[in-house]
Design a protein around this motif. Structure first.
Motif, PDB file in Angstrom:
ATOM      1  N   LEU A  69       0.832  -1.202   0.000  1.00 44.19           N
ATOM      2  CA  LEU A  69       0.000   0.000   0.000  1.00 44.19           C
ATOM      3  C   LEU A  69       0.870   1.257   0.000  1.00 44.19           C
ATOM      4  CD1 LEU A  69      -3.176   0.453   2.176  1.00 44.19           C
ATOM      5  CD2 LEU A  69      -1.568   2.313   1.896  1.00 44.19           C
ATOM      6  N   LEU A  70       1.942   1.262   0.793  1.00 43.95           N
ATOM      7  CA  LEU A  70       2.796   2.444   0.847  1.00 43.95           C
ATOM      8  C   LEU A  70       3.616   2.619  -0.423  1.00 43.95           C
ATOM      9  CD1 LEU A  70       3.955   2.477   4.561  1.00 43.95           C
ATOM     10  CD2 LEU A  70       2.035   3.632   3.476  1.00 43.95           C
ATOM     11  N   ALA A  71       4.010   1.520  -1.041  1.00 48.02           N
ATOM     12  CA  ALA A  71       4.683   1.628  -2.339  1.00 48.02           C
ATOM     13  C   ALA A  71       3.738   2.227  -3.367  1.00 48.02           C
ATOM     14  CB  ALA A  71       5.171   0.255  -2.794  1.00 48.02           C
ATOM     15  N   ARG A  72       2.479   1.822  -3.299  1.00 48.62           N
ATOM     16  CA  ARG A  72       1.470   2.377  -4.203  1.00 48.62           C
ATOM     17  C   ARG A  72       1.227   3.849  -3.914  1.00 48.62           C
ATOM     18  NH1 ARG A  72      -0.484   2.788  -9.139  1.00 48.62           N
ATOM     19  NH2 ARG A  72      -2.765   3.017  -9.212  1.00 48.62           N
ATOM     20  N   ALA A  73       1.260   4.246  -2.637  1.00 44.14           N
ATOM     21  CA  ALA A  73       1.079   5.654  -2.279  1.00 44.14           C
ATOM     22  C   ALA A  73       2.144   6.517  -2.925  1.00 44.14           C
ATOM     23  CB  ALA A  73       1.123   5.805  -0.758  1.00 44.14           C
ATOM     24  N   THR A  74       3.386   6.066  -2.884  1.00 47.26           N
ATOM     25  CA  THR A  74       4.472   6.818  -3.514  1.00 47.26           C
ATOM     26  C   THR A  74       4.307   6.842  -5.032  1.00 47.26           C
ATOM     27  OG1 THR A  74       6.003   6.369  -1.691  1.00 47.26           O
ATOM     28  CG2 THR A  74       6.978   6.884  -3.839  1.00 47.26           C
ATOM     29  N   GLU A  75       3.800   5.757  -5.600  1.00 46.26           N
ATOM     30  CA  GLU A  75       3.541   5.725  -7.042  1.00 46.26           C
ATOM     31  C   GLU A  75       2.434   6.708  -7.417  1.00 46.26           C
ATOM     32  OE1 GLU A  75       2.627   2.390 -10.545  1.00 46.26           O
ATOM     33  OE2 GLU A  75       2.375   1.870  -8.426  1.00 46.26           O
ATOM     34  N   LEU A  76       1.353   6.734  -6.634  1.00 43.24           N
ATOM     35  CA  LEU A  76       0.260   7.684  -6.888  1.00 43.24           C
ATOM     36  C   LEU A  76       0.740   9.124  -6.724  1.00 43.24           C
ATOM     37  CD1 LEU A  76      -2.664   5.867  -5.037  1.00 43.24           C
ATOM     38  CD2 LEU A  76      -2.462   6.204  -7.507  1.00 43.24           C
ATOM     39  N   LYS A  77       1.624   9.354  -5.785  1.00 43.50           N
ATOM     40  CA  LYS A  77       2.209  10.678  -5.577  1.00 43.50           C
ATOM     41  C   LYS A  77       2.973  11.118  -6.829  1.00 43.50           C
ATOM     42  CE  LYS A  77       5.336  12.935  -2.225  1.00 43.50           C
ATOM     43  NZ  LYS A  77       6.119  12.667  -0.978  1.00 43.50           N
ATOM     44  N   GLY A  78       3.764  10.218  -7.374  1.00 45.12           N
ATOM     45  CA  GLY A  78       4.517  10.527  -8.583  1.00 45.12           C
ATOM     46  C   GLY A  78       3.612  10.782  -9.779  1.00 45.12           C
ATOM     47  N   MET A  79       2.555   9.985  -9.881  1.00 41.36           N
ATOM     48  CA  MET A  79       1.600  10.181 -10.982  1.00 41.36           C
ATOM     49  C   MET A  79       0.950  11.553 -10.906  1.00 41.36           C
ATOM     50  SD  MET A  79      -0.064   6.356 -10.799  1.00 41.36           S
ATOM     51  CE  MET A  79      -1.554   6.783 -11.695  1.00 41.36           C
ATOM     52  N   LEU A  80       0.575  11.968  -9.688  1.00 40.98           N
ATOM     53  CA  LEU A  80      -0.062  13.272  -9.513  1.00 40.98           C
ATOM     54  C   LEU A  80       0.890  14.394  -9.878  1.00 40.98           C
ATOM     55  CD1 LEU A  80      -2.509  14.930  -8.451  1.00 40.98           C
ATOM     56  CD2 LEU A  80      -1.403  14.850  -6.194  1.00 40.98           C
ATOM     57  N   LYS A  81       2.119  14.305  -9.429  1.00 40.01           N
ATOM     58  CA  LYS A  81       3.091  15.362  -9.689  1.00 40.01           C
ATOM     59  C   LYS A  81       3.492  15.414 -11.166  1.00 40.01           C
ATOM     60  CE  LYS A  81       4.830  15.501  -4.962  1.00 40.01           C
ATOM     61  NZ  LYS A  81       4.179  16.777  -4.650  1.00 40.01           N
ATOM     62  N   GLU A  87      -3.533  11.832 -15.192  1.00 38.34           N
ATOM     63  CA  GLU A  87      -4.900  11.723 -14.699  1.00 38.34           C
ATOM     64  C   GLU A  87      -5.238  10.267 -14.402  1.00 38.34           C
ATOM     65  OE1 GLU A  87      -9.192  12.634 -16.595  1.00 38.34           O
ATOM     66  OE2 GLU A  87      -7.913  14.395 -16.329  1.00 38.34           O
ATOM     67  N   TYR A  88      -5.775  10.027 -13.228  1.00 37.29           N
ATOM     68  CA  TYR A  88      -6.133   8.680 -12.813  1.00 37.29           C
ATOM     69  C   TYR A  88      -7.422   8.769 -12.020  1.00 37.29           C
ATOM     70  CZ  TYR A  88      -5.888   4.203 -10.316  1.00 37.29           C
ATOM     71  OH  TYR A  88      -6.166   2.967  -9.795  1.00 37.29           O
ATOM     72  N   ARG A  89      -8.522   8.310 -12.597  1.00 39.07           N
ATOM     73  CA  ARG A  89      -9.842   8.466 -11.985  1.00 39.07           C
ATOM     74  C   ARG A  89     -10.604   7.133 -12.001  1.00 39.07           C
ATOM     75  NH1 ARG A  89     -11.198  13.810 -11.281  1.00 39.07           N
ATOM     76  NH2 ARG A  89      -9.777  15.317 -12.224  1.00 39.07           N
ATOM     77  N   GLU A  97      10.484   7.123   1.994  1.00 33.86           N
ATOM     78  CA  GLU A  97      10.917   7.984   0.891  1.00 33.86           C
ATOM     79  C   GLU A  97      12.225   8.705   1.201  1.00 33.86           C
ATOM     80  OE1 GLU A  97       6.498   8.956  -1.015  1.00 33.86           O
ATOM     81  OE2 GLU A  97       7.520  10.482   0.176  1.00 33.86           O
ATOM     82  N   HIS A  98      12.484   8.972   2.487  1.00 39.53           N
ATOM     83  CA  HIS A  98      13.692   9.706   2.860  1.00 39.53           C
ATOM     84  C   HIS A  98      14.865   8.815   3.246  1.00 39.53           C
ATOM     85  CE1 HIS A  98      12.501  14.017   2.974  1.00 39.53           C
ATOM     86  NE2 HIS A  98      11.285  13.504   3.050  1.00 39.53           N
ATOM     87  N   ASN A 134       1.755  13.625   2.710  1.00 30.27           N
ATOM     88  CA  ASN A 134       1.610  12.199   2.431  1.00 30.27           C
ATOM     89  C   ASN A 134       0.333  11.600   2.998  1.00 30.27           C
ATOM     90  OD1 ASN A 134       3.812  11.865   0.786  1.00 30.27           O
ATOM     91  ND2 ASN A 134       5.194  11.213   2.419  1.00 30.27           N
ATOM     92  N   ARG A 135      -0.372  12.333   3.870  1.00 30.76           N
ATOM     93  CA  ARG A 135      -1.716  11.888   4.243  1.00 30.76           C
ATOM     94  C   ARG A 135      -2.564  11.719   2.981  1.00 30.76           C
ATOM     95  NH1 ARG A 135      -3.915  12.942   9.288  1.00 30.76           N
ATOM     96  NH2 ARG A 135      -5.717  11.830   8.431  1.00 30.76           N
TER      97      ARG A 135
END
Length: 308
Positions: A25-37, A41-43, A149-150, A291-292
């Motif tokens: 889940l956290l790996a996916r969170a970082t992936e979604l963060k990168g996609m947004l930046k 578009e992912y809906r 991430e850090h 990251n929330r």
């Protein structure tokens, strides 16, 4: 219980996830963060709705869940206790049965942890603990994501919690078990975390009453306000008792040279933490807060989309 309710997964505690699920889940969170930046578009949630029930006020929880649902193509509905029958004496079980027939997920931020447990027991859709007096698991997803991430894997690292043995402390205790790190808790006598929870994670968690000793060699130092919502009448007494537990430069100097500092916010500079620490180079509180959004988007995706 119907088939939909039987298949439903909730997130009331970090331990509702397996270690493998949490890391994924956290790996996916970082992936979604990168996609947004990257402007991608992912809906995946057209016409999906998240009901957000708030009995406790909020900034980060409300904004992160509401923005997250919008970014995922869905909608978030804000419900305060004064706006719903839940706040007028309707049984929690009845509110759960009704709301879960109308929405796709429910996030609850409240006082008594039993409320989210009772609601989830009668809900046909996933229920997310947005904070209770016992646990704050969504914040821990963001915290561990930020560390990953850090500094990379948190497994085997030393984390030091300084302050009240409160809901955040409890969730760090569960995180120590889930992500396999050492936790040191430094708190005034009489403010220790829940004894049963400590017994469950005793092999990974030690309780001390000296913040300098607890900070020795730590890879991460974490604190929180001395008086949480609902404890305002204790503020003056707590200021006296907790004064020796301020996270300051002396505490940070005992930690590892590359140690990070985190705080779930809001922070009171000059009380639980000095400005030199929270605004210093070791602090990652702003990315932790951001990251929330990303961790909770990954959580919503995990709970609402079919898992392979």
């Amino acid at each position: 219980m119907d088939a939909r309710q039987a298949r439903c997964r909730h997130f009331l505690s970090l331990l509702d996830l397996s270690a493998r699920e949490a890391r994924g889940l956290l790996a996916r969170a970082t992936e979604l963060k990168g996609m947004l930046k990257a402007g991608e578009e992912y809906r995946p949630f057209p016409n999906r709705t998240l009901a957000m029930i708030f009995e406790k006020s909020s900034t980060r929880t409300r904004v992160s869940f509401e923005v997250g649902m919008v970014q995922l193509g869905g909608h978030a509905l804000f419900l305060s206790a004064r706006d719903t029958q839940l706040g007028r004496g309707e049984p929690i079980e009845d509110s759960a049965r009704v709301l879960s027939r109308m929405v796709d997920a429910v996030m609850i931020r409240t006082f008594d942890h039993a409320i989210v447990e009772r609601f989830a027991a009668h809900s046909q859709v996933p229920v997310i603990n947005g904070l209770t007096d016992r646990l704050h698991p969504c914040q821990l997803l963001a915290d561990v994501q930020t560390y990953l991430e850090h500094r990379g894997d948190i497994r085997g690292r030393r984390v030091t919690w300084i302050g009240d043995g409160n809901n955040m402390c409890h969730s760090f205790m569960e995180a120590a078990q889930l992500f396999d790190f050492e936790l040191r808790v430094a708190c005034p006598e009489g403010f220790e975390p829940d004894a049963d929870l400590h017994a469950a994670v005793a092999g990974r968690c030690s309780i001390l009453h000296d913040p300098l000793q607890a900070a020795e060699g730590a890879d991460l130092i974490v604190t929180d306000v001395w008086a949480s919502m609902g404890q305002e009448e204790e503020q003056a007494r707590r200021e006296t008792l907790f004064a020796p537990f301020q996270v300051n430069d002396a505490v940070m100097s005992r930690a590892a040279k590359d140690a990070l500092f985190m705080h779930c916010l809001p922070a009171h500079r000059g009380e639980e933490v000095t400005a030199s620490v929270i605004d210093g180079t070791q602090s990652v509180v702003w990315e932790e807060a951001e990251n929330r959004l990303h961790a909770q988007k990954a959580l919503l995706e995990f709970l609402l989309l079919p898992q392979a």
